[in-house]
Scaffold this motif. Structure first.
Motif, PDB file in Angstrom:
ATOM      1  N   TYR A   1      45.081  19.013  17.742  1.00 56.76           N
ATOM      2  CA  TYR A   1      45.998  18.120  17.347  1.00 56.76           C
ATOM      3  C   TYR A   1      45.467  17.812  15.997  1.00 56.76           C
ATOM      4  O   TYR A   1      46.434  17.448  15.068  1.00 56.76           O
ATOM      5  CB  TYR A   1      46.005  16.908  18.338  1.00 56.76           C
ATOM      6  N   ARG A   2      44.115  17.556  15.658  1.00 59.43           N
ATOM      7  CA  ARG A   2      43.978  16.809  14.487  1.00 59.43           C
ATOM      8  C   ARG A   2      44.243  17.976  13.465  1.00 59.43           C
ATOM      9  O   ARG A   2      44.600  17.745  11.997  1.00 59.43           O
ATOM     10  CB  ARG A   2      42.252  16.828  14.377  1.00 59.43           C
ATOM     11  N   THR A   3      43.845  19.314  13.578  1.00 59.23           N
ATOM     12  CA  THR A   3      44.190  20.483  12.590  1.00 59.23           C
ATOM     13  C   THR A   3      45.676  20.229  12.447  1.00 59.23           C
ATOM     14  O   THR A   3      46.094  20.500  11.290  1.00 59.23           O
ATOM     15  CB  THR A   3      43.616  21.679  13.109  1.00 59.23           C
ATOM     16  N   LEU A   4      46.519  20.531  13.127  1.00 59.24           N
ATOM     17  CA  LEU A   4      48.058  20.611  13.064  1.00 59.24           C
ATOM     18  C   LEU A   4      48.548  19.491  12.806  1.00 59.24           C
ATOM     19  O   LEU A   4      49.756  19.720  11.943  1.00 59.24           O
ATOM     20  CB  LEU A   4      48.588  21.176  14.454  1.00 59.24           C
ATOM     21  N   ARG A   5      48.103  18.244  12.776  1.00 59.24           N
ATOM     22  CA  ARG A   5      48.612  17.073  12.277  1.00 59.24           C
ATOM     23  C   ARG A   5      48.583  16.992  10.790  1.00 59.24           C
ATOM     24  O   ARG A   5      49.343  16.277   9.982  1.00 59.24           O
ATOM     25  CB  ARG A   5      47.966  15.911  12.899  1.00 59.24           C
ATOM     26  N   SER A   6      47.442  17.297  10.254  1.00 55.33           N
ATOM     27  CA  SER A   6      47.301  17.142   8.821  1.00 55.33           C
ATOM     28  C   SER A   6      47.890  18.824   8.089  1.00 55.33           C
ATOM     29  O   SER A   6      47.452  19.854   8.419  1.00 55.33           O
ATOM     30  CB  SER A   6      45.847  17.450   8.453  1.00 55.33           C
ATOM     31  N   PRO A   7      48.819  18.396   7.301  1.00 53.53           N
ATOM     32  CA  PRO A   7      49.451  19.622   6.552  1.00 53.53           C
ATOM     33  C   PRO A   7      48.417  20.719   5.781  1.00 53.53           C
ATOM     34  O   PRO A   7      48.490  21.711   5.898  1.00 53.53           O
ATOM     35  CB  PRO A   7      50.366  18.903   5.479  1.00 53.53           C
ATOM     36  N   LEU A   8      47.415  20.058   5.077  1.00 52.69           N
ATOM     37  CA  LEU A   8      46.512  20.860   4.512  1.00 52.69           C
ATOM     38  C   LEU A   8      45.513  21.529   5.438  1.00 52.69           C
ATOM     39  O   LEU A   8      45.521  22.852   5.462  1.00 52.69           O
ATOM     40  CB  LEU A   8      45.539  20.073   3.723  1.00 52.69           C
ATOM     41  N   ALA A   9      45.103  20.769   6.422  1.00 58.48           N
ATOM     42  CA  ALA A   9      44.240  21.695   7.675  1.00 58.48           C
ATOM     43  C   ALA A   9      45.068  22.692   8.404  1.00 58.48           C
ATOM     44  O   ALA A   9      44.535  23.726   8.657  1.00 58.48           O
ATOM     45  CB  ALA A   9      43.853  20.606   8.538  1.00 58.48           C
ATOM     46  N   ARG A  10      46.492  22.511   8.542  1.00 52.57           N
ATOM     47  CA  ARG A  10      47.381  23.176   9.261  1.00 52.57           C
ATOM     48  C   ARG A  10      47.544  24.488   8.190  1.00 52.57           C
ATOM     49  O   ARG A  10      47.404  25.708   8.724  1.00 52.57           O
ATOM     50  CB  ARG A  10      48.559  22.896   9.492  1.00 52.57           C
ATOM     51  N   ALA A  11      47.671  24.340   6.977  1.00 47.10           N
ATOM     52  CA  ALA A  11      47.770  25.468   6.092  1.00 47.10           C
ATOM     53  C   ALA A  11      46.589  26.304   6.131  1.00 47.10           C
ATOM     54  O   ALA A  11      46.512  27.629   6.228  1.00 47.10           O
ATOM     55  CB  ALA A  11      48.146  24.905   4.645  1.00 47.10           C
ATOM     56  N   ARG A  12      45.671  25.806   5.885  1.00 47.39           N
ATOM     57  CA  ARG A  12      44.001  26.230   6.112  1.00 47.39           C
ATOM     58  C   ARG A  12      44.031  27.175   7.422  1.00 47.39           C
ATOM     59  O   ARG A  12      43.474  28.416   7.533  1.00 47.39           O
ATOM     60  CB  ARG A  12      42.949  25.467   6.032  1.00 47.39           C
ATOM     61  N   TYR A  13      44.295  26.502   8.388  1.00 48.40           N
ATOM     62  CA  TYR A  13      44.149  27.182   9.720  1.00 48.40           C
ATOM     63  C   TYR A  13      45.268  28.228   9.916  1.00 48.40           C
ATOM     64  O   TYR A  13      44.968  29.554  10.282  1.00 48.40           O
ATOM     65  CB  TYR A  13      44.530  26.140  11.018  1.00 48.40           C
ATOM     66  N   LEU A  14      46.337  28.429   9.355  1.00 55.62           N
ATOM     67  CA  LEU A  14      47.423  29.423   9.418  1.00 55.62           C
ATOM     68  C   LEU A  14      46.873  30.484   8.635  1.00 55.62           C
ATOM     69  O   LEU A  14      46.802  31.656   8.953  1.00 55.62           O
ATOM     70  CB  LEU A  14      48.742  29.009   8.973  1.00 55.62           C
ATOM     71  N   CYS A  15      46.022  30.451   7.462  1.00 60.66           N
ATOM     72  CA  CYS A  15      45.682  31.239   6.577  1.00 60.66           C
ATOM     73  C   CYS A  15      44.460  32.062   7.506  1.00 60.66           C
ATOM     74  O   CYS A  15      44.290  33.263   7.425  1.00 60.66           O
ATOM     75  CB  CYS A  15      45.186  30.802   5.250  1.00 60.66           C
ATOM     76  N   GLU A  16      43.394  31.021   7.852  1.00 61.20           N
ATOM     77  CA  GLU A  16      42.483  31.803   8.625  1.00 61.20           C
ATOM     78  C   GLU A  16      43.097  32.585   9.813  1.00 61.20           C
ATOM     79  O   GLU A  16      42.454  33.533  10.277  1.00 61.20           O
ATOM     80  CB  GLU A  16      41.440  30.671   9.070  1.00 61.20           C
ATOM     81  N   ARG A  17      44.145  31.994  10.540  1.00 62.07           N
ATOM     82  CA  ARG A  17      44.521  32.611  11.758  1.00 62.07           C
ATOM     83  C   ARG A  17      45.088  33.887  11.363  1.00 62.07           C
ATOM     84  O   ARG A  17      45.024  35.032  12.322  1.00 62.07           O
ATOM     85  CB  ARG A  17      45.593  31.726  12.312  1.00 62.07           C
ATOM     86  N   ALA A  18      45.521  34.171  10.314  1.00 61.66           N
ATOM     87  CA  ALA A  18      46.189  35.341   9.850  1.00 61.66           C
ATOM     88  C   ALA A  18      44.858  36.584   9.103  1.00 61.66           C
ATOM     89  O   ALA A  18      45.356  37.452   8.777  1.00 61.66           O
ATOM     90  CB  ALA A  18      47.285  35.152   8.738  1.00 61.66           C
ATOM     91  N   GLY A  19      43.857  35.990   9.411  1.00 66.50           N
ATOM     92  CA  GLY A  19      42.865  36.793   8.954  1.00 66.50           C
ATOM     93  C   GLY A  19      42.398  36.766   7.354  1.00 66.50           C
ATOM     94  O   GLY A  19      41.576  37.485   6.767  1.00 66.50           O
ATOM     95  N   VAL A  20      42.864  35.591   6.710  1.00 74.16           N
ATOM     96  CA  VAL A  20      42.474  35.473   5.194  1.00 74.16           C
ATOM     97  C   VAL A  20      41.347  34.264   4.985  1.00 74.16           C
ATOM     98  O   VAL A  20      41.660  33.346   5.830  1.00 74.16           O
ATOM     99  CB  VAL A  20      43.910  34.896   4.419  1.00 74.16           C
TER     100      VAL A  20
END
Length: 177
Positions: free
Chosen positions: A62-81
């Motif tokens: 929830y904390r990660t997805l609530r923050s646009p910046l944290a969500r963007a970081r998470y999506l990049c990392e989730r994609a292997g970047v």
């Protein structure tokens, strides 16, 4: 070995940068209602420990997805970047020039004790943040260009950090008055 759900799966949301905040809040409350340790107080020590772990994971998601910046970081990392935030400071030349201009403007405003200039700089960074959010959203959700998004996320991180410096300068000026 059992698959561990990622943040989106855990909360039952479709992966993406654009997240409906109300849906995120609802999803988190629903997961918490199922896994909250209080619901398992009468269970065994292992059941309580597992409930605590799931509640903790749900809170982290929830904390990660609530923050646009944290969500963007998470999506990049989730994609292997790997954003390599500690070691990779590469930014576009245009952003580096902008960064230098902002730093100079902050130094000038501090020296002149010019609160109006600080407020104008703060407004300029807020506009840059809005543009960055739109651009990162486009890169992640539509182009699926995670490498380019990672570069922009690192630049966005600078914007956030620099915004804190401006806020500190505004506070320091207010304390001196």
């Amino acid at each position: 070995m059992q698959h561990e759900p990622d943040h989106f799966e855990l909360l039952g949301l479709s992966p993406g940068f654009a997240v409906d905040r109300d849906a995120l809040d609802r999803a988190w409350r629903e997961v918490q209602a199922k896994v909250h340790p209080d619901r398992h107080a009468a269970g065994s020590a292992q059941e309580r420990r597992v409930a605590m772990q799931w509640a903790s994971r749900a809170n982290e998601a929830y904390r990660t997805l609530r923050s646009p910046l944290a969500r963007a970081r998470y999506l990049c990392e989730r994609a292997g970047v790997d954003l390599q935030v500690e070691t990779n400071t590469a930014m576009t030349p245009a952003f580096l020039m902008q960064q230098m201009e902002w730093r100079e403007a902050l130094d000038d405003a501090r020296t002149a004790r010019d609160s109006a200039a600080l407020e104008a700089l703060s407004a300029e960074l807020a506009a840059a943040r809005r543009r960055m959010i739109a651009e990162v959203g486009e890169l992640l959700d539509h182009r699926h260009d995670y490498a380019a998004a990672a570069v922009r996320v690192r630049e966005w991180m600078f914007i956030e950090k620099f915004s804190e410096e401006i806020d500190a300068a505004v506070d320091a000026l207010a304390e001196q008055d």
